[in-house]
Scaffold this active site. Structure first.
Site, PDB file in Angstrom:
ATOM      1  CG  ASP A 193       2.569  -6.302  -2.570  1.00 50.03           C
ATOM      2  OD1 ASP A 193       1.379  -6.064  -2.847  1.00 50.03           O
ATOM      3  OD2 ASP A 193       3.199  -5.704  -1.692  1.00 50.03           O
ATOM      4  CE  LYS A 240       0.557  -0.207  -3.735  1.00 50.57           C
ATOM      5  NZ  LYS A 240       0.102   1.136  -4.168  1.00 50.57           N
ATOM      6  CG  MET A 244      11.370   0.608  -4.196  1.00 50.24           C
ATOM      7  SD  MET A 244       9.958   0.921  -3.100  1.00 50.24           S
ATOM      8  CE  MET A 244      10.779   1.521  -1.622  1.00 50.24           C
TER       9      MET A 244
END
Length: 259
Positions: free
Chosen positions: A36, A58, A171
């Site tokens: 990732d 990702k 996030m």
């Protein structure tokens, strides 16, 4: 003949030294590594020189491949090469979509194992000497994502804002202002906040403030993802704030003594 197998490996919060010995062993033994954006790519130096390493990007705002495409790669490489390592930032089971990859592998008849990693939700505050819990201040902490699958702010944010817990939000920089509005509406305007970008790495940046002003402070500092947002009274235990408050207290003491 290859025995197809998938190992989900937690790469830790960013510092390549914050990885477990078991994770390094899995990387060394991998025939294929799918990694990732949040996994430090220097960890690939531990891979077998003959191993296939492929970036699958990702993280929020960075999707080199869809989750369905990643699942197909896992299955395809497992049958063609045997041992596939899926290298994920932090811990695979903390907002890592690990269950989707495990389901895809198992449905294809591929065995799966997991190597836990150190989550940024725990390690990044610790790297700044901010505890998640401290006796006499709080008794619990929340770790939540900023948004749901549909892109809406998670309803758990409103629940967390009503509590006395430390709240770690991952996030969520794109919704920072709206999230702080929720905390402010719950009487938390004066609650300390820390935003830490690229935690545990040489690029680490931190901005400290309060619910009422952290959005503007973060804009001024140019903070962006990947960052964690930490809301709670324990943020006041950051060394710079302790020094600041101690200095204020010493000044007040000297003034009182003069009187």
């Amino acid at each position: 003949m290859f025995i197809p197998h998938l190992t989900l490996v937690g790469a830790g919060p960013g510092d390549p030294e914050l990885i477990t010995l078991k994770a390094l062993k899995a990387i060394r033994n991998a025939a294929v590594i799918l990694y990732d954006a949040l996994a430090n790519d220097t960890l690939l130096e531990y891979a077998n020189p003959d191993a296939i390493t492929r970036f699958v990007g990702k993280r929020y705002g960075c999707h080199a491949l869809s989750q369905h495409e990643i699942n197909e790669l896992i299955v395809g490489y497992a049958f063609s090469h045997g041992n596939v390592v899926r290298l994920k930032g932090g811990d695979p089971f903390v907002f890592g979509r690990a269950t989707e990859e495990i389901d895809a592998a198992r449905q294809a008849g591929i065995t799966v194992s997991v190597v836990p990693g150190i989550s940024s939700a725990l390690a990044v505050p610790a790297s700044q000497m901010i505890p998640l819990t401290s006796r006499g201040i709080n008794e619990s902490f929340w770790v939540t994502t900023g948004t749901t699958q549909s892109g809406e702010i998670s309803p758990d944010i409103a629940l967390a804002a009503k509590s006395s817990a430390t709240v770690i939000i991952l996030m969520a920089m794109s919704r920072l202002e709206a999230i702080m509005d929720i905390f402010n509406a719950n009487g938390k305007g004066e609650t300390p906040v820390a935003i830490i970008q690229d935690g545990t790495t040489p690029k680490e940046k931190i901005v400290l403030g309060k619910v009422k002003d952290i959005y503007f402070r973060s804009l001024h500092a140019g903070l962006a993802n990947p960052s964690i947002i930490m809301v709670g009274d324990v943020v006041a235990l950051h060394p710079s704030l302790i020094t600041h408050y101690a200095g204020q207290q010493n000044m007040l003491t000297r003034v009182a003594e003069k009187r």
